[in-house]
Design an enzyme around this catalytic site. Structure first.
Site, PDB file in Angstrom:
ATOM      1  CB  CYS A 110      -0.931  -0.007   1.197  1.00 38.64           C
ATOM      2  SG  CYS A 110      -1.839  -1.542   1.314  1.00 38.64           S
ATOM      3  CG  HIS A 143      -3.277   3.050   2.257  1.00 37.56           C
ATOM      4  ND1 HIS A 143      -3.989   2.667   1.135  1.00 37.56           N
ATOM      5  CD2 HIS A 143      -3.206   1.950   3.062  1.00 37.56           C
ATOM      6  CE1 HIS A 143      -4.319   1.394   1.258  1.00 37.56           C
ATOM      7  NE2 HIS A 143      -3.868   0.944   2.414  1.00 37.56           N
ATOM      8  CG  ASN A 165      -6.878  -1.048   1.953  1.00 35.39           C
ATOM      9  OD1 ASN A 165      -6.244  -0.723   0.956  1.00 35.39           O
ATOM     10  ND2 ASN A 165      -6.301  -1.447   3.073  1.00 35.39           N
TER      11      ASN A 165
HETATM   12  N1  ACO Z   1     -17.909  -8.702  10.848  1.00 36.16           N
HETATM   13  C1  ACO Z   1     -18.329  -8.948  12.088  1.00 36.16           C
HETATM   14  N2  ACO Z   1     -17.487  -9.276  13.095  1.00 36.16           N
HETATM   15  C2  ACO Z   1     -16.182  -9.338  12.803  1.00 36.16           C
HETATM   16  C3  ACO Z   1     -15.682  -9.083  11.506  1.00 36.16           C
HETATM   17  C4  ACO Z   1     -16.604  -8.751  10.515  1.00 36.16           C
HETATM   18  N3  ACO Z   1     -16.242  -8.487   9.251  1.00 36.16           N
HETATM   19  N4  ACO Z   1     -14.330  -9.206  11.531  1.00 36.16           N
HETATM   20  C5  ACO Z   1     -14.002  -9.529  12.787  1.00 36.16           C
HETATM   21  N5  ACO Z   1     -15.114  -9.616  13.552  1.00 36.16           N
HETATM   22  C6  ACO Z   1     -15.213  -9.939  14.969  1.00 36.16           C
HETATM   23  C7  ACO Z   1     -14.024 -10.735  15.461  1.00 36.16           C
HETATM   24  O1  ACO Z   1     -14.220 -12.106  15.205  1.00 36.16           O
HETATM   25  C8  ACO Z   1     -14.052 -10.414  16.943  1.00 36.16           C
HETATM   26  O2  ACO Z   1     -15.044 -11.190  17.549  1.00 36.16           O
HETATM   27  P1  ACO Z   1     -14.837 -11.776  19.034  1.00 36.16           P
HETATM   28  O3  ACO Z   1     -14.691 -10.574  19.916  1.00 36.16           O
HETATM   29  O4  ACO Z   1     -16.062 -12.574  19.266  1.00 36.16           O
HETATM   30  O5  ACO Z   1     -13.567 -12.585  18.950  1.00 36.16           O
HETATM   31  C9  ACO Z   1     -14.525  -8.955  16.984  1.00 36.16           C
HETATM   32  O6  ACO Z   1     -15.149  -8.711  15.708  1.00 36.16           O
HETATM   33  C10 ACO Z   1     -13.410  -7.958  17.161  1.00 36.16           C
HETATM   34  O7  ACO Z   1     -12.358  -8.279  16.250  1.00 36.16           O
HETATM   35  P2  ACO Z   1     -11.033  -7.453  16.201  1.00 36.16           P
HETATM   36  O8  ACO Z   1     -10.102  -8.086  15.215  1.00 36.16           O
HETATM   37  O9  ACO Z   1     -10.549  -7.231  17.605  1.00 36.16           O
HETATM   38  O10 ACO Z   1     -11.578  -6.066  15.633  1.00 36.16           O
HETATM   39  P3  ACO Z   1     -10.839  -4.699  15.502  1.00 36.16           P
HETATM   40  O11 ACO Z   1     -11.539  -3.688  16.307  1.00 36.16           O
HETATM   41  O12 ACO Z   1      -9.348  -4.843  15.695  1.00 36.16           O
HETATM   42  O13 ACO Z   1     -11.106  -4.344  13.978  1.00 36.16           O
HETATM   43  C11 ACO Z   1      -9.914  -4.320  11.913  1.00 36.16           C
HETATM   44  C12 ACO Z   1     -10.564  -5.183  12.968  1.00 36.16           C
HETATM   45  C13 ACO Z   1     -10.971  -3.448  11.279  1.00 36.16           C
HETATM   46  C14 ACO Z   1      -9.293  -5.216  10.848  1.00 36.16           C
HETATM   47  C15 ACO Z   1      -8.828  -3.432  12.574  1.00 36.16           C
HETATM   48  O14 ACO Z   1      -7.958  -4.228  13.353  1.00 36.16           O
HETATM   49  C16 ACO Z   1      -8.034  -2.669  11.584  1.00 36.16           C
HETATM   50  O15 ACO Z   1      -8.534  -1.782  10.935  1.00 36.16           O
HETATM   51  N6  ACO Z   1      -6.734  -2.968  11.451  1.00 36.16           N
HETATM   52  C17 ACO Z   1      -5.910  -2.311  10.463  1.00 36.16           C
HETATM   53  C18 ACO Z   1      -6.151  -2.968   9.155  1.00 36.16           C
HETATM   54  C19 ACO Z   1      -5.600  -2.188   8.017  1.00 36.16           C
HETATM   55  O16 ACO Z   1      -5.599  -0.988   8.021  1.00 36.16           O
HETATM   56  N7  ACO Z   1      -5.129  -2.915   7.050  1.00 36.16           N
HETATM   57  C20 ACO Z   1      -4.662  -2.387   5.872  1.00 36.16           C
HETATM   58  C21 ACO Z   1      -3.367  -1.660   5.991  1.00 36.16           C
HETATM   59  S1  ACO Z   1      -2.170  -2.186   4.908  1.00 36.16           S
HETATM   60  C22 ACO Z   1      -2.911  -2.467   3.508  1.00 36.16           C
HETATM   61  O17 ACO Z   1      -3.710  -1.666   3.154  1.00 36.16           O
HETATM   62  C23 ACO Z   1      -2.687  -3.705   2.738  1.00 36.16           C
END
Ligand code: ACO
Length: 322
Positions: free
Chosen positions: A113, A249, A279
């Site tokens: 990215c 990004h 994204n």
């Molecule tokens: N729908 C519903 N529930 C979900 C989903 C979904 N799509 N995905 C995860 N969950 C659940 C999980 O299973 C978890 O459930 P549990 O508590 O029963 O175990 C709960 O939601 C919380 O999951 P987390 O992973 O803790 O959620 P978080 O608040 O961390 O959000 C996210 C996840 C959005 C991926 C976040 O961590 C994030 O944005 N990280 C950065 C990702 C990013 O920016 N990536 C790209 C950068 S680099 C590039 O672009 C290639």
């Protein structure tokens, strides 16, 4: 030497997929996706491969720049989802857009990215060295090819698309960059390629799906954006108030809100369109720039900082004057 951007273009993939659409095939819901990421919809490609989207964006940028396509002598494509291993997407763009100047050079860049700002820096170096005169710089992805639609933690985040700019030497407009990478955390964001084949057998099994440790990436991203902004501003002794737009990004609205709050920057200074596109990795910054150009948001002389961060880990940014 000074560098300017003289044309902008973008291409959307054909199929708009809402959060509700996705919730019919994977255990997720619109409220969760919007609350955790800010994403409402994304576009997925049906028939257009990365080079098709890249070519569409390129032609729009060439038209916007009002230059003779034959004067383009460098084509760089930042991508992590090329049509194939070879030829490069850049070479396919050259063929599809008829950019066959005798002196043209085309190649791809993979810095995930961060790829688009790396490509901007490569183009600037080639322009400054006098090797080329007009650089076509593209970010293009069909990430839907590497999404595991059974994995709700990744499949809801990404989309397909392309954006392009034309860069050339300028008499007055500044451009500079800050780029970094760090190999210790390669495992937090991956998509594997072809396996070794020591037995020399035909085997189509593949583990190319994108895998991500979301929280580790989140922690990295907020630090990376701050590092880029601080270093780019310090390089020219600028204050953030002197910057008109920050174009990050487009990964997650919460990442941007966190940084804005921590650095005391008003959120309105960040251009965000991830609600519409999700994204799109290397494509997200040039798509945003092209959209801003079309909306008349990039006025003459405005100061803009683009910030990329992603797998590698890689991060970096580009300052330019519109
Ligand atoms: N729908 C519903 N529930 C979900 C989903 C979904 N799509 N995905 C995860 N969950 C659940 C999980 O299973 C978890 O459930 P549990 O508590 O029963 O175990 C709960 O939601 C919380 O999951 P987390 O992973 O803790 O959620 P978080 O608040 O961390 O959000 C996210 C996840 C959005 C991926 C976040 O961590 C994030 O944005 N990280 C950065 C990702 C990013 O920016 N990536 C790209 C950068 S680099 C590039 O672009 C290639």
């Amino acid at each position: 030497m000074n560098i300017e951007i003289i044309g902008y273009g973008l291409a959307q993939a054909e199929k708009c997929v809402t959060n509700l659409d996705l919730s019919k095939s994977v255990d997720t819901n619109d409220a969760w996706i919007q609350e955790r990421t800010g994403i409402k919809q994304r576009y997925f490609s049906v028939a257009k491969n990365t080079s098709d989207l890249a070519s569409e964006a390129a032609l729009m940028a060439i038209q916007d720049a009002q230059i003779d396509p034959k004067t383009i002598d460098l084509i760089l494509v930042a991508t992590i989802t090329p049509d194939g291993m070879m030829p490069s997407v850049a070479s396919l763009v050259q063929a599809k857009c008829g950019l066959n100047a005798q002196t043209c050079l085309s190649y791809d860049i993979n810095a995930a990215c961060t790829g688009f700002v790396v490509a901007m820096q490569n183009a600037q170096a080639m322009l400054e060295a006098g090797y080329v005169s007009n650089a076509l710089v593209i970010g293009a992805e069909t990430l839907s090819k590497i999404l595991d639609f059974k994995d709700r933690t990744t499949s809801v985040l990404f989309g397909d698309g392309a954006g392009a700019i034309i860069m050339r030497r300028s008499s007055s407009k500044k451009m500079f960059h800050y780029l970094r990478s760090e190999g210790d955390l390669t495992g937090v964001l991956t998509s594997d390629g072809l396996s070794l084949n020591p037995e020399m057998v035909f085997d189509q099994s593949s583990t190319h799906y994108l895998r991500m440790q979301g929280q580790a990436v989140f922690r990295f991203a907020v630090k990376a954006i701050e590092d880029v902004l601080v270093n780019l501003l310090n390089k020219q002794d600028l204050k953030v108030d002197q910057i008109d737009w920050i174009v990050p990004h487009q990964a997650n609205r919460r990442i941007i809100e966190y940084v804005a709050n921590k650095m005391n920057i008003e959120l309105t200074k960040f251009y965000l369109n991830l609600d519409q596109y999700g994204n799109t990795s290397s494509a997200s910054i040039p798509i945003a720039l092209s959209e801003m150009r079309t909306k008349g948001l990039l006025k003459e002389g405005m100061r803009v900082i683009c910030v990329g961060f992603g797998a590698g880990l890689t991060w970096g940014g580009s300052y330019f004057e519109s």
